[in-house]
Design a protein around this motif. Structure first.
Motif, PDB file in Angstrom:
ATOM      1  N   ALA A 129       0.826  -1.208   0.000  1.00 44.14           N
ATOM      2  CA  ALA A 129       0.000   0.000   0.000  1.00 44.14           C
ATOM      3  C   ALA A 129       0.858   1.255   0.000  1.00 44.14           C
ATOM      4  N   LEU A 130       1.922   1.272   0.791  1.00 42.92           N
ATOM      5  CA  LEU A 130       2.819   2.435   0.815  1.00 42.92           C
ATOM      6  C   LEU A 130       3.495   2.650  -0.525  1.00 42.92           C
ATOM      7  N   LEU A 131       3.933   1.572  -1.155  1.00 43.96           N
ATOM      8  CA  LEU A 131       4.584   1.702  -2.451  1.00 43.96           C
ATOM      9  C   LEU A 131       3.615   2.172  -3.526  1.00 43.96           C
ATOM     10  N   SER A 132       2.375   1.712  -3.479  1.00 42.24           N
ATOM     11  CA  SER A 132       1.411   2.133  -4.495  1.00 42.24           C
ATOM     12  C   SER A 132       0.963   3.572  -4.280  1.00 42.24           C
ATOM     13  N   VAL A 133       0.886   4.034  -3.038  1.00 40.64           N
ATOM     14  CA  VAL A 133       0.501   5.412  -2.763  1.00 40.64           C
ATOM     15  C   VAL A 133       1.568   6.371  -3.260  1.00 40.64           C
ATOM     16  N   SER A 134       2.849   6.021  -3.087  1.00 47.58           N
ATOM     17  CA  SER A 134       3.912   6.928  -3.522  1.00 47.58           C
ATOM     18  C   SER A 134       3.866   7.134  -5.027  1.00 47.58           C
ATOM     19  N   GLY A 135       3.498   6.118  -5.796  1.00 46.48           N
ATOM     20  CA  GLY A 135       3.384   6.281  -7.243  1.00 46.48           C
ATOM     21  C   GLY A 135       2.238   7.207  -7.610  1.00 46.48           C
ATOM     22  N   ARG A 182      15.129  25.413  -4.168  1.00 45.61           N
ATOM     23  CA  ARG A 182      15.467  24.084  -3.663  1.00 45.61           C
ATOM     24  C   ARG A 182      14.197  23.250  -3.521  1.00 45.61           C
ATOM     25  N   PRO A 183      14.172  22.017  -4.040  1.00 47.19           N
ATOM     26  CA  PRO A 183      12.955  21.202  -3.973  1.00 47.19           C
ATOM     27  C   PRO A 183      12.539  20.837  -2.553  1.00 47.19           C
ATOM     28  N   VAL A 184      13.501  20.666  -1.654  1.00 45.77           N
ATOM     29  CA  VAL A 184      13.197  20.319  -0.268  1.00 45.77           C
ATOM     30  C   VAL A 184      14.387  20.762   0.586  1.00 45.77           C
ATOM     31  N   GLN A 198      15.115  11.076  -1.363  1.00 46.33           N
ATOM     32  CA  GLN A 198      15.801  10.979  -2.644  1.00 46.33           C
ATOM     33  C   GLN A 198      14.825  11.205  -3.798  1.00 46.33           C
ATOM     34  N   ALA A 199      13.618  10.700  -3.665  1.00 49.51           N
ATOM     35  CA  ALA A 199      12.613  10.905  -4.710  1.00 49.51           C
ATOM     36  C   ALA A 199      12.252  12.388  -4.837  1.00 49.51           C
ATOM     37  N   LYS A 200      12.167  13.087  -3.703  1.00 52.70           N
ATOM     38  CA  LYS A 200      11.878  14.518  -3.728  1.00 52.70           C
ATOM     39  C   LYS A 200      12.994  15.297  -4.422  1.00 52.70           C
ATOM     40  N   LEU A 201      14.226  14.784  -4.321  1.00 47.71           N
ATOM     41  CA  LEU A 201      15.379  15.445  -4.940  1.00 47.71           C
ATOM     42  C   LEU A 201      15.660  14.910  -6.341  1.00 47.71           C
ATOM     43  N   ASN A 202      14.755  14.120  -6.876  1.00 40.08           N
ATOM     44  CA  ASN A 202      14.844  13.554  -8.220  1.00 40.08           C
ATOM     45  C   ASN A 202      16.065  12.636  -8.365  1.00 40.08           C
ATOM     46  N   ARG A 203      16.358  11.879  -7.330  1.00 39.18           N
ATOM     47  CA  ARG A 203      17.447  10.892  -7.339  1.00 39.18           C
ATOM     48  C   ARG A 203      16.791   9.510  -7.295  1.00 39.18           C
ATOM     49  N   LYS A 204      16.199   9.134  -8.416  1.00 37.69           N
ATOM     50  CA  LYS A 204      15.364   7.942  -8.467  1.00 37.69           C
ATOM     51  C   LYS A 204      16.148   6.643  -8.243  1.00 37.69           C
ATOM     52  N   ALA A 249      19.903   6.324   4.540  1.00 29.49           N
ATOM     53  CA  ALA A 249      19.020   7.008   3.594  1.00 29.49           C
ATOM     54  C   ALA A 249      18.803   8.445   4.026  1.00 29.49           C
ATOM     55  N   GLY A 250      18.605   8.666   5.328  1.00 29.90           N
ATOM     56  CA  GLY A 250      18.424  10.021   5.825  1.00 29.90           C
ATOM     57  C   GLY A 250      19.658  10.877   5.631  1.00 29.90           C
ATOM     58  N   LEU A 251      20.830  10.333   5.947  1.00 27.23           N
ATOM     59  CA  LEU A 251      22.068  11.092   5.780  1.00 27.23           C
ATOM     60  C   LEU A 251      22.351  11.386   4.311  1.00 27.23           C
ATOM     61  N   GLU A 252      22.105  10.416   3.437  1.00 27.12           N
ATOM     62  CA  GLU A 252      22.332  10.640   2.009  1.00 27.12           C
ATOM     63  C   GLU A 252      21.400  11.720   1.478  1.00 27.12           C
ATOM     64  N   ALA A 253      20.150  11.710   1.904  1.00 29.92           N
ATOM     65  CA  ALA A 253      19.205  12.733   1.463  1.00 29.92           C
ATOM     66  C   ALA A 253      19.596  14.113   1.995  1.00 29.92           C
ATOM     67  N   TYR A 254      20.070  14.164   3.234  1.00 30.90           N
ATOM     68  CA  TYR A 254      20.507  15.425   3.839  1.00 30.90           C
ATOM     69  C   TYR A 254      21.667  16.031   3.050  1.00 30.90           C
ATOM     70  N   VAL A 255      22.663  15.214   2.739  1.00 25.81           N
ATOM     71  CA  VAL A 255      23.815  15.697   1.984  1.00 25.81           C
ATOM     72  C   VAL A 255      23.402  16.068   0.559  1.00 25.81           C
ATOM     73  N   SER A 256      22.556  15.266  -0.059  1.00 23.88           N
ATOM     74  CA  SER A 256      22.107  15.559  -1.422  1.00 23.88           C
ATOM     75  C   SER A 256      21.313  16.855  -1.487  1.00 23.88           C
ATOM     76  N   ALA A 257      20.532  17.144  -0.460  1.00 23.18           N
ATOM     77  CA  ALA A 257      19.779  18.400  -0.438  1.00 23.18           C
ATOM     78  C   ALA A 257      20.719  19.591  -0.310  1.00 23.18           C
ATOM     79  N   HIS A 258      21.801  19.426   0.436  1.00 18.70           N
ATOM     80  CA  HIS A 258      22.787  20.503   0.531  1.00 18.70           C
ATOM     81  C   HIS A 258      23.530  20.694  -0.786  1.00 18.70           C
ATOM     82  N   LEU A 259      23.756  19.616  -1.519  1.00 18.93           N
ATOM     83  CA  LEU A 259      24.535  19.677  -2.759  1.00 18.93           C
ATOM     84  C   LEU A 259      23.662  19.678  -4.003  1.00 18.93           C
ATOM     85  N   TRP A 260      22.393  19.993  -3.883  1.00 21.59           N
ATOM     86  CA  TRP A 260      21.472  19.880  -5.020  1.00 21.59           C
ATOM     87  C   TRP A 260      21.867  20.777  -6.183  1.00 21.59           C
TER      88      TRP A 260
END
Length: 178
Positions: A10-16, A59-61, A78-84, A140-151
């Motif tokens: 259900a969570l995966l289908s809602v995100s789509g 900035r997207p997020v 990562q999805a919010k930052l377009n890092r699919k 995942a949280g740390l990678e998203a945090y760094v990616s948002a800083h380096l977007w």
């Protein structure tokens, strides 16, 4: 176990569905815009503080928002930052470790009911999968945090291994001469 699988699906289908509901941005009104501002990414004529504010507005997020999203559901930031691809990797690790933790838990219940001597080893296996699950959330949280800083980091930076060891880097800076 089936209940957890239903919740995960259900969570995966809602995100789509949520991604499909994003509206298409309308083009900016160019009737009141100066010619320099029509160039995408142009920050000419702004003070350094204004330039920084303009970058943050696009900035997207925010970094903390990306961190919170990815700690809650790995891959969401990562999805919010377009890092699919990165998000898909975190979701895959999440699904595998969650499935294995549930499997080990069910086997542990069976071993305890039958009073097997292997119950302690199976409890350790379940705990290992739960640690991997928590580690995946943290990474995942740390990678998203760094990616948002380096977007807005320049994509023209290239790093490549050199023969005989070492790493070489190159940066290309486009220059427009009027």
């Amino acid at each position: 176990m089936r209940r957890m699988l239903v919740v995960l699906v259900a969570l995966l289908s809602v995100s789509g569905r949520l991604q499909a509901q994003d509206s298409i941005p309308t083009p900016p009104d160019t009737s009141t815009v100066t010619p320099d501002s029509l160039v995408p990414g142009s920050l000419a004529g702004l003070t350094p503080l204004q330039r920084d504010s303009a970058r943050n507005a696009a900035r997207p997020v925010s970094p903390l928002g990306a961190l919170g999203r990815s700690i809650l559901i790995p891959g969401w930031g990562q999805a919010k930052l377009n890092r699919k691809l990165t998000g898909a990797i975190f979701i895959t690790v999440e699904a595998i470790s969650l499935g294995m933790a549930i499997k080990a838990s069910n086997e542990l219940d069976y071993l305890r009911r039958t009073q097997s001597t292997r119950a302690d080893a199976k409890a350790n296996e379940r705990d290992d999968w739960l640690v991997i699950l928590g580690f995946n959330h943290l990474m995942a949280g740390l990678e998203a945090y760094v990616s948002a800083h380096l977007w807005d980091f320049p994509p023209d930076l290239k790093l490549q291994p050199m023969p005989g060891g070492g790493v070489a880097g190159s940066v290309s800076l486009p220059v427009r001469i009027p």
